[in-house]
Write a protein that holds these residues in place. Structure first.
Motif, PDB file in Angstrom:
ATOM      1  N   LYS A  48       0.835  -1.200   0.000  1.00  0.00           N
ATOM      2  CA  LYS A  48       0.000   0.000   0.000  1.00  0.00           C
ATOM      3  C   LYS A  48       0.873   1.255   0.000  1.00  0.00           C
ATOM      4  N   LEU A  49       1.929   1.228   0.808  1.00  0.00           N
ATOM      5  CA  LEU A  49       2.842   2.377   0.878  1.00  0.00           C
ATOM      6  C   LEU A  49       3.514   2.620  -0.463  1.00  0.00           C
ATOM      7  N   VAL A  50       3.981   1.540  -1.083  1.00  0.00           N
ATOM      8  CA  VAL A  50       4.673   1.653  -2.365  1.00  0.00           C
ATOM      9  C   VAL A  50       3.731   2.239  -3.417  1.00  0.00           C
ATOM     10  N   GLN A  51       2.490   1.745  -3.430  1.00  0.00           N
ATOM     11  CA  GLN A  51       1.519   2.237  -4.411  1.00  0.00           C
ATOM     12  C   GLN A  51       1.205   3.710  -4.170  1.00  0.00           C
ATOM     13  N   THR A  52       1.010   4.066  -2.903  1.00  0.00           N
ATOM     14  CA  THR A  52       0.699   5.463  -2.577  1.00  0.00           C
ATOM     15  C   THR A  52       1.864   6.364  -2.958  1.00  0.00           C
ATOM     16  N   GLN A  53       3.060   5.897  -2.670  1.00  0.00           N
ATOM     17  CA  GLN A  53       4.245   6.693  -2.989  1.00  0.00           C
ATOM     18  C   GLN A  53       4.352   6.912  -4.496  1.00  0.00           C
ATOM     19  N   ALA A  54       4.114   5.842  -5.271  1.00  0.00           N
ATOM     20  CA  ALA A  54       4.224   5.954  -6.730  1.00  0.00           C
ATOM     21  C   ALA A  54       3.152   6.896  -7.284  1.00  0.00           C
ATOM     22  N   LEU A  55       1.933   6.799  -6.732  1.00  0.00           N
ATOM     23  CA  LEU A  55       0.851   7.682  -7.187  1.00  0.00           C
ATOM     24  C   LEU A  55       1.176   9.145  -6.853  1.00  0.00           C
ATOM     25  N   LEU A  56       1.727   9.364  -5.660  1.00  0.00           N
ATOM     26  CA  LEU A  56       2.098  10.725  -5.255  1.00  0.00           C
ATOM     27  C   LEU A  56       3.229  11.264  -6.123  1.00  0.00           C
ATOM     28  N   GLU A  57       4.183  10.394  -6.398  1.00  0.00           N
ATOM     29  CA  GLU A  57       5.329  10.813  -7.213  1.00  0.00           C
ATOM     30  C   GLU A  57       4.858  11.251  -8.584  1.00  0.00           C
ATOM     31  N   LYS A  58       3.903  10.507  -9.147  1.00  0.00           N
ATOM     32  CA  LYS A  58       3.346  10.854 -10.466  1.00  0.00           C
ATOM     33  C   LYS A  58       2.616  12.190 -10.389  1.00  0.00           C
ATOM     34  N   ARG A  59       1.877  12.380  -9.280  1.00  0.00           N
ATOM     35  CA  ARG A  59       1.126  13.621  -9.108  1.00  0.00           C
ATOM     36  C   ARG A  59       2.079  14.810  -9.008  1.00  0.00           C
ATOM     37  N   VAL A  60       3.148  14.646  -8.251  1.00  0.00           N
ATOM     38  CA  VAL A  60       4.138  15.719  -8.101  1.00  0.00           C
ATOM     39  C   VAL A  60       4.760  16.028  -9.460  1.00  0.00           C
ATOM     40  N   ARG A  61       5.109  14.961 -10.212  1.00  0.00           N
ATOM     41  CA  ARG A  61       5.724  15.142 -11.531  1.00  0.00           C
ATOM     42  C   ARG A  61       4.772  15.901 -12.463  1.00  0.00           C
ATOM     43  N   ASP A  62       3.490  15.506 -12.434  1.00  0.00           N
ATOM     44  CA  ASP A  62       2.496  16.196 -13.273  1.00  0.00           C
ATOM     45  C   ASP A  62       2.376  17.668 -12.887  1.00  0.00           C
ATOM     46  N   LEU A  63       2.343  17.918 -11.572  1.00  0.00           N
ATOM     47  CA  LEU A  63       2.223  19.301 -11.093  1.00  0.00           C
ATOM     48  C   LEU A  63       3.443  20.121 -11.497  1.00  0.00           C
ATOM     49  N   GLU A  64       4.615  19.494 -11.389  1.00  0.00           N
ATOM     50  CA  GLU A  64       5.850  20.197 -11.772  1.00  0.00           C
ATOM     51  C   GLU A  64       5.836  20.542 -13.255  1.00  0.00           C
ATOM     52  N   GLU A  65       5.362  19.577 -14.067  1.00  0.00           N
ATOM     53  CA  GLU A  65       5.292  19.823 -15.515  1.00  0.00           C
ATOM     54  C   GLU A  65       4.315  20.960 -15.812  1.00  0.00           C
ATOM     55  N   LYS A  66       3.178  20.930 -15.102  1.00  0.00           N
ATOM     56  CA  LYS A  66       2.160  21.959 -15.303  1.00  0.00           C
ATOM     57  C   LYS A  66       2.711  23.322 -14.891  1.00  0.00           C
ATOM     58  N   ALA A  67       3.431  23.340 -13.769  1.00  0.00           N
ATOM     59  CA  ALA A  67       3.992  24.607 -13.272  1.00  0.00           C
ATOM     60  C   ALA A  67       5.080  25.131 -14.199  1.00  0.00           C
ATOM     61  N   ALA A  68       5.797  24.225 -14.840  1.00  0.00           N
ATOM     62  CA  ALA A  68       6.905  24.637 -15.713  1.00  0.00           C
ATOM     63  C   ALA A  68       6.398  25.195 -17.038  1.00  0.00           C
ATOM     64  N   LYS A  69       5.235  24.777 -17.485  1.00  0.00           N
ATOM     65  CA  LYS A  69       4.728  25.176 -18.802  1.00  0.00           C
ATOM     66  C   LYS A  69       4.515  26.686 -18.982  1.00  0.00           C
ATOM     67  N   PRO A  70       3.826  27.395 -18.073  1.00  0.00           N
ATOM     68  CA  PRO A  70       3.626  28.839 -18.282  1.00  0.00           C
ATOM     69  C   PRO A  70       4.943  29.606 -18.366  1.00  0.00           C
ATOM     70  N   SER A  71       5.921  29.203 -17.519  1.00  0.00           N
ATOM     71  CA  SER A  71       7.200  29.913 -17.521  1.00  0.00           C
ATOM     72  C   SER A  71       7.909  29.721 -18.857  1.00  0.00           C
ATOM     73  N   ASP A  72       7.742  28.526 -19.461  1.00  0.00           N
ATOM     74  CA  ASP A  72       8.346  28.285 -20.775  1.00  0.00           C
ATOM     75  C   ASP A  72       7.781  29.261 -21.805  1.00  0.00           C
ATOM     76  N   SER A  73       6.442  29.457 -21.776  1.00  0.00           N
ATOM     77  CA  SER A  73       5.831  30.337 -22.763  1.00  0.00           C
ATOM     78  C   SER A  73       6.218  31.795 -22.506  1.00  0.00           C
ATOM     79  N   GLU A  74       6.413  32.130 -21.213  1.00  0.00           N
ATOM     80  CA  GLU A  74       6.852  33.492 -20.891  1.00  0.00           C
ATOM     81  C   GLU A  74       8.218  33.783 -21.486  1.00  0.00           C
ATOM     82  N   GLU A  75       9.102  32.763 -21.391  1.00  0.00           N
ATOM     83  CA  GLU A  75      10.463  32.934 -21.923  1.00  0.00           C
ATOM     84  C   GLU A  75      10.433  33.186 -23.423  1.00  0.00           C
ATOM     85  N   GLU A  76       9.494  32.469 -24.105  1.00  0.00           N
ATOM     86  CA  GLU A  76       9.407  32.636 -25.553  1.00  0.00           C
ATOM     87  C   GLU A  76       8.946  34.052 -25.896  1.00  0.00           C
TER      88      GLU A  76
END
Lengths: 238, 126
Positions: free
Chosen positions: B98-126
């Protein structure tokens, strides 16, 4: 209808690109999620480099734990249908629509893609077919469900079934036990004919020596599930 | 059961009890997992102090010597403890999964959030 394809992958560096690329290019209407079960090869690097949607388990949980993680993800994100799809290229994505149809029409809670209904395509070795036949009878005896291809990992589940599996899913060699659990908890099971391919690269997780253990373990698990009457459906509904 | 044997058994059981209490004091054994060990030590003491209890059990089981009765008791304890350990391992294995599954799901969520957060800044740079 939101559909998620979960692709469990363990040491699939030679197959995973082909499998996911095919889904991305030809079936963009479906969401997918690769579950990398702590692969020891380059699977993780490929998934990251290619930007595939994936989830990485830090510890190898085996196929059951990996697939269950996919179900948990589907429940968290509210998917209507979940497709289990092997990462080794044995399954044909063209049958996904056929798997989903009985669920969309409300005919079944779980739909299993079967190699043996029309006996076309890759039929696996004689000994494995014999084993699958024995499992078919064990499942029928213990749960009443008739499933010709009990070991098929190509299956679709509706929301209720997904929620059930997210809570309770067999761990080692889970497919036959998962069918028994579904049948004994009152879920409707349907099989549809599919054509499967032979694994193109990599090695199956079940070696000839392991298949003896597999048969003993899986048959016992089915019997045990029957005897203990492990019913979860009510709990899930609550 | 001779007096010497009872003395040795008492010493052995005392050492065994001391070891369990030592591990508990050092937080290397939780109370809930030590109960079965403490229970077995208690029954050993009862058998040593009141051999007639053990004699009664031996009579029922048709065991001629009390010493054999002691061995039987130890075998039963060992089995009980092994079964309880298997149960503990199974429960912990489910917890780890259960811990491993929760950790993996959280890690994916963090990665998705990081990608989402990085996107606007990329367009600003352009």
């Amino acid at each position: 209808m939101q559909i998620l394809i979960i692709i469990p992958a363990y040491n699939e560096q030679e197959n995973i690109e082909r499998v996911v690329d095919n889904l991305v290019e030809n079936y963009p209407q479906y969401d997918y999620l690769v579950i990398n079960d702590c692969s020891k090869d380059q699977t993780e690097q490929i998934l990251t480099r290619r930007g595939y949607r994936h989830l990485s388990l830090p510890v190898n949980l085996g196929i059951g734990g990996g697939v269950q993680t996919g179900y948990l993800y589907a429940v968290q994100h509210g998917y209507d249908v979940v497709i289990q799809f092997d990462g080794d290229g044995q399954h044909n994505a063209e049958y996904i629509a056929d798997l989903v149809r009985p669920i969309a029409q409300g005919e079944a809670d779980i739909v299993i893609g079967s190699r043996f209904l029309e006996k076309e395509g890759f039929q696996t070795s004689f000994l494995r077919r014999l084993g699958i036949r024995i499992l078919k009878h064990t499942i029928r005896l213990c749960s009443g469900a008739v499933v010709n291809d009990a070991t098929s990992g190509f299956r679709a589940t509706n929301r209720a079934m997904t929620e059930f599996y997210a809570q309770d899913y067999a761990q080692d060699y889970p497919e036959p036990e998962a069918i028994t659990a579904a049948a004994l908890n009152g879920f409707r099971i349907k099989e549809i004919p599919v054509i499967m391919n032979e694994r193109k690269a990599g090695v199956s997780s079940i070696s000839p020596l392991k298949s003896v253990y597999y048969m003993i373990k899986v048959n016992l698990a089915i019997l045990f599930y029957r005897v203990t009457g492990n019913r979860l459906k009510k709990k899930v509904k609550q | 059961m001779t007096l010497e044997f009872r003395v040795w058994l008492t010493l052995g059981t005392c050492f065994y009890l001391f070891l369990i209490i030592f591990l508990m004091r050092k937080n290397r054994m939780m109370l809930k997992y030590s109960l079965i060990w403490l229970g077995s030590a208690f029954i050993m003491f009862v058998s040593i102090l009141f051999p007639q209890v053990l004699q009664w059990v031996c009579n029922i089981l048709q065991i001629q010597s009390l010493v054999n009765g002691v061995f039987l008791l130890q075998g039963i304890f060992a089995l009980l403890i092994l079964v309880s350990l298997s149960s503990i391992v199974s429960v912990q294995s489910a917890h780890i999964r259960k811990l491993v599954q929760t950790q993996a799901l959280l890690e994916k969520r963090v990665r998705d959030l990081e990608e989402k957060a990085a996107k606007p800044s990329d367009s600003e740079e352009e």
